[in-house]
Design an enzyme around this catalytic site. Structure first.
Site, PDB file in Angstrom:
ATOM      1  N   CYS A  79       0.776  -1.186   0.100  1.00  0.00           N
ATOM      2  CA  CYS A  79       0.029  -0.164  -0.119  1.00  0.00           C
ATOM      3  C   CYS A  79       0.859   1.356   0.034  1.00  0.00           C
ATOM      4  O   CYS A  79       1.478   1.627  -0.984  1.00  0.00           O
ATOM      5  CB  CYS A  79      -1.053  -0.031   1.095  1.00  0.00           C
ATOM      6  SG  CYS A  79      -2.355   1.148   1.068  1.00  0.00           S
ATOM      7  N   HIS A 184      -3.869  -4.761  -0.432  1.00  0.00           N
ATOM      8  CA  HIS A 184      -3.574  -5.105   0.779  1.00  0.00           C
ATOM      9  C   HIS A 184      -3.484  -6.650   0.884  1.00  0.00           C
ATOM     10  O   HIS A 184      -4.824  -7.314   1.192  1.00  0.00           O
ATOM     11  CB  HIS A 184      -4.430  -4.599   2.126  1.00  0.00           C
ATOM     12  CG  HIS A 184      -4.194  -3.378   2.558  1.00  0.00           C
ATOM     13  ND1 HIS A 184      -3.327  -3.072   3.629  1.00  0.00           N
ATOM     14  CD2 HIS A 184      -4.816  -2.179   2.119  1.00  0.00           C
ATOM     15  CE1 HIS A 184      -3.200  -1.618   3.769  1.00  0.00           C
ATOM     16  NE2 HIS A 184      -4.053  -1.197   2.611  1.00  0.00           N
ATOM     17  N   GLU A 186      -2.730  -8.973   3.014  1.00  0.00           N
ATOM     18  CA  GLU A 186      -2.955  -9.529   4.455  1.00  0.00           C
ATOM     19  C   GLU A 186      -4.643  -9.382   4.651  1.00  0.00           C
ATOM     20  O   GLU A 186      -5.100  -9.933   5.389  1.00  0.00           O
ATOM     21  CB  GLU A 186      -2.316  -8.917   5.661  1.00  0.00           C
ATOM     22  CG  GLU A 186      -2.646  -7.565   5.820  1.00  0.00           C
ATOM     23  CD  GLU A 186      -2.416  -6.269   4.773  1.00  0.00           C
ATOM     24  OE1 GLU A 186      -2.624  -5.311   5.468  1.00  0.00           O
ATOM     25  OE2 GLU A 186      -1.962  -6.364   3.906  1.00  0.00           O
TER      26      GLU A 186
END
Length: 206
Positions: A79, A184, A186
């Site tokens: 990001c 992202h 994750e």
């Protein structure tokens, strides 16, 4: 061990939790000795380009990260962490980035009526084959939250992108040992975890 650099721009815990889930050893740190002795580096981040660079400079981490990249250390920016890998950012005041990948960061200017920030799930389109996306198809969706994007980049560095508002938004970039993900991973479910797993498989562990 992967060093997740803590430079005060957040998004540390979720990245660490994802790596823990995958069984990939990592540590959140800004200790240069720990970072230098790591097998790879993750540079996360949420917020403004200039604040991120100011925070890195306060701890002399900007030059340190550039040196690690030049030494061949595998680096992943996520990001905002991806954005500061580029040469300059234009979020408010013009600001120099780390300059590890050619290009600049500018506000998304959609050609169609869409909401900014670009927030939510978006389909990924493969532009260049790369180890980091081996096994990934164009049917995968990833989670984005951002208002600025990479521009004036080299096509050879663009691994994958997403279309938003008629604009090609770089999603994964790479130059040699430096990789960036605008979304992202994750927070991107199984697809995102698979990308982090691929990153782990690319590392020469020590």
């Amino acid at each position: 061990m992967i060093a997740i650099i803590d430079y005060g721009m957040g998004n540390l815990k979720s990245v660490k939790n994802a790596l823990d889930f995958l069984g990939i050893l990592s540590v959140v740190t800004k200790d240069k000795e720990v970072i230098r002795n790591s097998s790879a580096v993750i540079l996360p981040g949420v917020g403004a380009f200039k604040q991120a660079m100011d925070n890195l400079k306060d701890d002399n981490l900007d030059i340190f990260i550039k040196d690690l990249a030049n030494e061949g250390k595998l680096i992943l920016g996520i990001c905002l962490g991806m954005q500061i890998l580029f040469e300059e950012g234009f979020e408010g005041d013009r600001c120099h980035g780390l300059g590890l990948i050619k290009g600049n960061i500018r506000k998304i200017e959609p050609k169609e009526k869409v909401k900014i920030p670009h927030m939510g799930w978006n389909k990924i389109v493969i532009n260049n084959n790369d180890d980091i996306i081996s096994g990934l198809s164009g049917d995968n969706f990833l989670y984005y939250v951002h208002s600025f994007m990479a521009c004036e980049y080299m096509d050879e560095n663009l691994i994958a992108y997403s279309n938003y508002g008629g604009v090609k938004v770089p999603g994964i970039v790479r130059k040699d040992n430096v990789i960036g993900m605008q979304f992202h991973p994750e927070k991107s479910g199984e697809t995102g975890l698979n990308l982090l797993k691929k990153f782990g498989e690319m590392i020469k562990w020590k």
